[in-house]
Design a protein around this motif. Structure first.
Motif, PDB file in Angstrom:
ATOM      1  N   SER A 276      -2.611  20.238  41.662  1.00 26.93           N
ATOM      2  CA  SER A 276      -3.003  18.928  42.163  1.00 26.93           C
ATOM      3  C   SER A 276      -2.891  18.886  43.688  1.00 26.93           C
ATOM      4  CB  SER A 276      -2.116  17.883  41.494  1.00 26.93           C
ATOM      5  OG  SER A 276      -2.285  16.645  42.108  1.00 26.93           O
ATOM      6  N   ASP A 277      -1.810  19.463  44.232  1.00 29.49           N
ATOM      7  CA  ASP A 277      -1.664  19.527  45.690  1.00 29.49           C
ATOM      8  C   ASP A 277      -2.816  20.299  46.328  1.00 29.49           C
ATOM      9  OD1 ASP A 277       0.674  18.186  45.349  1.00 29.49           O
ATOM     10  OD2 ASP A 277       2.001  19.897  45.745  1.00 29.49           O
ATOM     11  N   ALA A 278      -3.361  21.271  45.582  1.00 31.76           N
ATOM     12  CA  ALA A 278      -4.467  22.076  46.101  1.00 31.76           C
ATOM     13  C   ALA A 278      -5.820  21.455  45.749  1.00 31.76           C
ATOM     14  CB  ALA A 278      -4.376  23.500  45.551  1.00 31.76           C
ATOM     15  N   SER A 279      -5.788  20.189  45.288  1.00 25.75           N
ATOM     16  CA  SER A 279      -7.021  19.460  44.940  1.00 25.75           C
ATOM     17  C   SER A 279      -7.837  20.146  43.852  1.00 25.75           C
ATOM     18  CB  SER A 279      -7.900  19.246  46.182  1.00 25.75           C
ATOM     19  OG  SER A 279      -7.181  18.584  47.165  1.00 25.75           O
TER      20      SER A 279
ATOM     21  N   ALA B   7     -15.525  24.358  27.443  1.00 25.29           N
ATOM     22  CA  ALA B   7     -15.501  23.133  26.637  1.00 25.29           C
ATOM     23  C   ALA B   7     -14.249  22.298  26.893  1.00 25.29           C
ATOM     24  CB  ALA B   7     -15.594  23.487  25.151  1.00 25.29           C
ATOM     25  N   ALA B   8     -13.192  22.937  27.392  1.00 26.93           N
ATOM     26  CA  ALA B   8     -11.940  22.209  27.615  1.00 26.93           C
ATOM     27  C   ALA B   8     -11.918  21.491  28.963  1.00 26.93           C
ATOM     28  CB  ALA B   8     -10.754  23.175  27.516  1.00 26.93           C
ATOM     29  N   LEU B   9     -12.929  21.738  29.787  1.00 28.57           N
ATOM     30  CA  LEU B   9     -12.969  21.112  31.112  1.00 28.57           C
ATOM     31  C   LEU B   9     -13.531  19.703  31.019  1.00 28.57           C
ATOM     32  CD1 LEU B   9     -14.382  24.094  33.187  1.00 28.57           C
ATOM     33  CD2 LEU B   9     -12.110  23.050  33.436  1.00 28.57           C
ATOM     34  N   GLY B  10     -12.978  18.795  31.816  1.00 28.04           N
ATOM     35  CA  GLY B  10     -13.572  17.471  31.947  1.00 28.04           C
ATOM     36  C   GLY B  10     -14.845  17.564  32.773  1.00 28.04           C
ATOM     37  N   PRO B  11     -15.750  16.592  32.626  1.00 30.17           N
ATOM     38  CA  PRO B  11     -17.026  16.635  33.351  1.00 30.17           C
ATOM     39  C   PRO B  11     -16.799  16.706  34.860  1.00 30.17           C
ATOM     40  CG  PRO B  11     -16.905  14.712  31.881  1.00 30.17           C
ATOM     41  CD  PRO B  11     -15.581  15.374  31.845  1.00 30.17           C
ATOM     42  N   GLY B  12     -17.440  17.682  35.491  1.00 31.63           N
ATOM     43  CA  GLY B  12     -17.402  17.776  36.947  1.00 31.63           C
ATOM     44  C   GLY B  12     -16.064  18.134  37.554  1.00 31.63           C
ATOM     45  N   GLN B  13     -15.084  18.519  36.724  1.00 30.20           N
ATOM     46  CA  GLN B  13     -13.774  18.853  37.288  1.00 30.20           C
ATOM     47  C   GLN B  13     -13.851  20.066  38.216  1.00 30.20           C
ATOM     48  OE1 GLN B  13     -11.107  19.306  33.877  1.00 30.20           O
ATOM     49  NE2 GLN B  13     -10.035  17.432  34.484  1.00 30.20           N
TER      50      GLN B  13
ATOM     51  N   LEU C 288     -20.353  27.659  34.779  1.00 25.79           N
ATOM     52  CA  LEU C 288     -19.813  26.335  35.130  1.00 25.79           C
ATOM     53  C   LEU C 288     -20.605  25.750  36.295  1.00 25.79           C
ATOM     54  CD1 LEU C 288     -15.981  27.195  34.957  1.00 25.79           C
ATOM     55  CD2 LEU C 288     -17.445  26.265  33.133  1.00 25.79           C
ATOM     56  N   GLU C 289     -21.915  25.715  36.139  1.00 24.63           N
ATOM     57  CA  GLU C 289     -22.740  25.337  37.292  1.00 24.63           C
ATOM     58  C   GLU C 289     -22.537  23.878  37.712  1.00 24.63           C
ATOM     59  OE1 GLU C 289     -26.920  25.549  36.437  1.00 24.63           O
ATOM     60  OE2 GLU C 289     -26.626  25.152  34.306  1.00 24.63           O
ATOM     61  N   HIS C 290     -21.981  23.056  36.808  1.00 23.96           N
ATOM     62  CA  HIS C 290     -21.755  21.658  37.186  1.00 23.96           C
ATOM     63  C   HIS C 290     -20.328  21.404  37.672  1.00 23.96           C
ATOM     64  CE1 HIS C 290     -25.706  20.860  35.743  1.00 23.96           C
ATOM     65  NE2 HIS C 290     -25.403  21.277  34.523  1.00 23.96           N
ATOM     66  N   HIS C 291     -19.601  22.499  37.882  1.00 22.96           N
ATOM     67  CA  HIS C 291     -18.237  22.371  38.396  1.00 22.96           C
ATOM     68  C   HIS C 291     -18.147  23.089  39.740  1.00 22.96           C
ATOM     69  CE1 HIS C 291     -16.467  21.014  34.507  1.00 22.96           C
ATOM     70  NE2 HIS C 291     -17.528  21.644  34.027  1.00 22.96           N
ATOM     71  N   GLU C 292     -17.264  22.586  40.610  1.00 20.84           N
ATOM     72  CA  GLU C 292     -17.017  23.315  41.845  1.00 20.84           C
ATOM     73  C   GLU C 292     -15.911  24.336  41.588  1.00 20.84           C
ATOM     74  OE1 GLU C 292     -15.558  22.653  46.461  1.00 20.84           O
ATOM     75  OE2 GLU C 292     -15.475  20.982  45.051  1.00 20.84           O
TER      76      GLU C 292
END
Lengths: 375, 375
Positions: free
Chosen positions: B14-17, B90-96, B117-121
């Motif tokens: 979380s500290d590393a965003s 599948a375990a990732l939240g949208p856009g996480q 994971l093209e919709h994730h950074e």
């Protein structure tokens, strides 16, 4: 020993539209230059080969490059990591496309290079050097034969311990007495290989007895080896960097009985059939199929839970893969294993493996220990 | 054993965003979940922990996660590589935002994830878990003490071989007789550790004698150990995954003489001084400085060619680094080595090393073998 290798890799790099290849896989570096240190990089451009490492390897790098008889001049640069990176950047022509070995370079390092080489395009490459390594030359085969012979002889020296366990005898006093565990047998085998000149085990020796034999990836533990056990022994030696790989499964205390006897028969048959399928021009997947057909016909297709084999050389697992669907074509000089197995929980497991070199008309085993299973 | 670890890593992420951290370093996976297999991935999100591996590890993964007493539910997904990747996606939240461990993930794998994971950074992270691992809890310290005690006892069992070589005696018949080479001494030490319960050597045991002792990274070879030799023995044991690290340098055949005697004195003094500098709140670089000052004052600053030490735990080299300029702050419970050395070509080399745990008011050695050098 390394004559022509840099040229072959240059051709592959050129085919991949890469003007310069940065080699970071240490086995690839060793194969191309003779240098066997634990840290270093090699830049191969159309005209130059620049090997970098740190101060620990100043003498070794120079000596190994010289004795490897590389066909080109290999320039050796020794320094800290920053100096090594600078030497590589300086050896690149303006705007040259640079291939990075994408399977071995970390994302961190790729990012560092992307920053340091901002005027160059970085391209991920895969298996450029590895593909050239699959066909062994005579010097490599001589080393692998030596490794395999050490392994054969080491097993011959210690197999009597299994026979002793079959008669309920303790291990000899010189080895500490007491009963024979998987761990002690593995240690005895590793020691015998070391005494015979192996640099290190080719991988962590597997000794899996009784119920453990039904686990293809068991590690040797404290289980005592008992009459009636199947004992899977999967191991290899290392000579001048080159590795061998062999598995024998023994039946302790005499011939196997019941279902286990049939497992031994089927796996031996499958292994013989797989070896018989090996020849130049054959697709590796066909060798897997040949083994698998025998085991499937016996009703145990699902219990052959792994691929049939893999290439061996400087690495214990290298190209080509010999598994379902493998598309690599075997060539004369390719070295690979054939190692079918059947694993039945509650009964036991059997795996039989040889390392083979593909010859003009078939194959020749490098590993030659008897396949008589009763001890 | 693993209570609170996932929460601590979540805070660092979380500290590393980073909303989700994909852990691919196998030691980090083991530390977080107890799973010690050779293949797998772990996704840590704010709410979930998903461990993936392949069919070989179905039973082991479930058992190890259960017995590790992780504070959260760790979901275990077993399958092929594709199924594992899909379970993680599948375990990732949208856009996480997803952190990848940039030092351990290959560029190939990073590219695969970027596509999947093209919709994730994707964000490169470094040392998020490793930093948490530097301070050991009581369970970890107990394992490391056990590993260190095995190493102490193993060396006690075999050190007589060096004394024998000093008197020109052959090794005992039970070990094969004949003279004592570096390689045979290393084998005897490795065997003793194995007999005493070490899972594997903590790293490849170093035995460097005579002129080889002047090479900090020598590998044991066929050189015979002779009266008058300095013999550097650098080795460790592994217990339940945790490693120990100790170096002793012996003078074979009695007390050292001439310049070598002074090298022994200076290195022992430097090591004692370095150990004395260890305490909570101290910057690791200061410990290096303390050792280096003693050696520099003796005129051999340039011959101390490596850092003073490193953290130890599940990995033989882990955070913190204890070298020139190291900025890590030692905390109570940090485990690290102090291992100065001086290497003089033509004279010999001496390195003395202990593994220490930082205590409330200084440090306590885990390795306790005598530092009397004459054998």
């Amino acid at each position: 020993m390394a004559t022509g290798r840099l040229e072959r890799v240059r051709r592959r790099a050129s085919d991949a539209s890469v003007a310069a290849l940065l080699v970071t896989n240490l086995s690839n570096i060793r194969w191309l230059t003779g240098f066997s240190g634990s840290a270093g990089m090699l830049l191969v451009t159309g005209e130059r080969a620049v090997l970098t490492s740190d101060g620990r390897y100043r003498t070794q790098a120079a000596e190994q490059v010289r004795s490897a008889e590389v066909d080109d001049v290999v320039e050796v640069v020794i320094g800290g990591v920053v100096a090594q990176r600078e030497a590589i950047a300086a050896a690149l022509g303006p705007g040259q496309t640079v291939g990075l070995e994408a399977d071995s370079v970390s994302w961190s390092d790729q990012r560092r290079w992307a920053e340091a080489l901002e005027h160059h395009e970085l391209v991920p490459t895969q298996a450029l050097v590895e593909t050239e390594r699959t066909v062994k030359d005579t010097g490599e085969l001589a080393r692998m034969e030596r490794a395999a012979a050490i392994a054969d002889e080491a097993l011959a020296r210690v197999v009597g311990l299994l026979a002793g366990a079959g008669r309920g005898e303790p291990v000899p006093d010189g080895m500490g007495g007491g009963p024979l565990s998987e761990r002690r047998f593995a240690a005895a085998l590793d020691n015998a290989m070391r005494e015979l000149g192996s640099e290190e085990p080719a991988f962590e020796t597997i000794v899996a007895s009784g119920e453990n034999s039904a686990k293809p990836h068991a590690r040797p533990g404290d289980r005592l080896i008992m009459p009636g056990d199947a004992v899977v022994v999967d191991f290899g030696a290392t000579f001048d960097g080159y590795r061998s790989d062999m598995t024998r499964t023994f039946s302790v205390g005499g011939a196997p009985t019941g279902e286990l006897a049939r497992v031994f028969d089927v796996v031996l048959d499958a292994q013989r059939t797989g070896v018989g399928a090996v020849a130049p021009g054959v697709v590796a997947g066909r060798v897997d199929e040949a083994c698998r057909e025998v085991i499937t016909a016996a009703g145990w297709g699902e219990r052959f839970e792994h691929g049939t084999g893999h290439g061996v050389g400087l690495d214990i697992h290298e190209a080509p893969s010999v598994g379902p669907g493998s598309t690599a074509i075997l060539e004369e000089g390719t070295v690979a294993t054939v190692e079918p197995g059947v694993y039945l929980a509650g009964v036991g497991g059997v795996r039989i493996e040889d390392t083979l070199v593909v010859t003009a008309d078939g194959s020749r085993p490098l590993t030659n220990f008897t396949k008589d299973v009763a001890v």
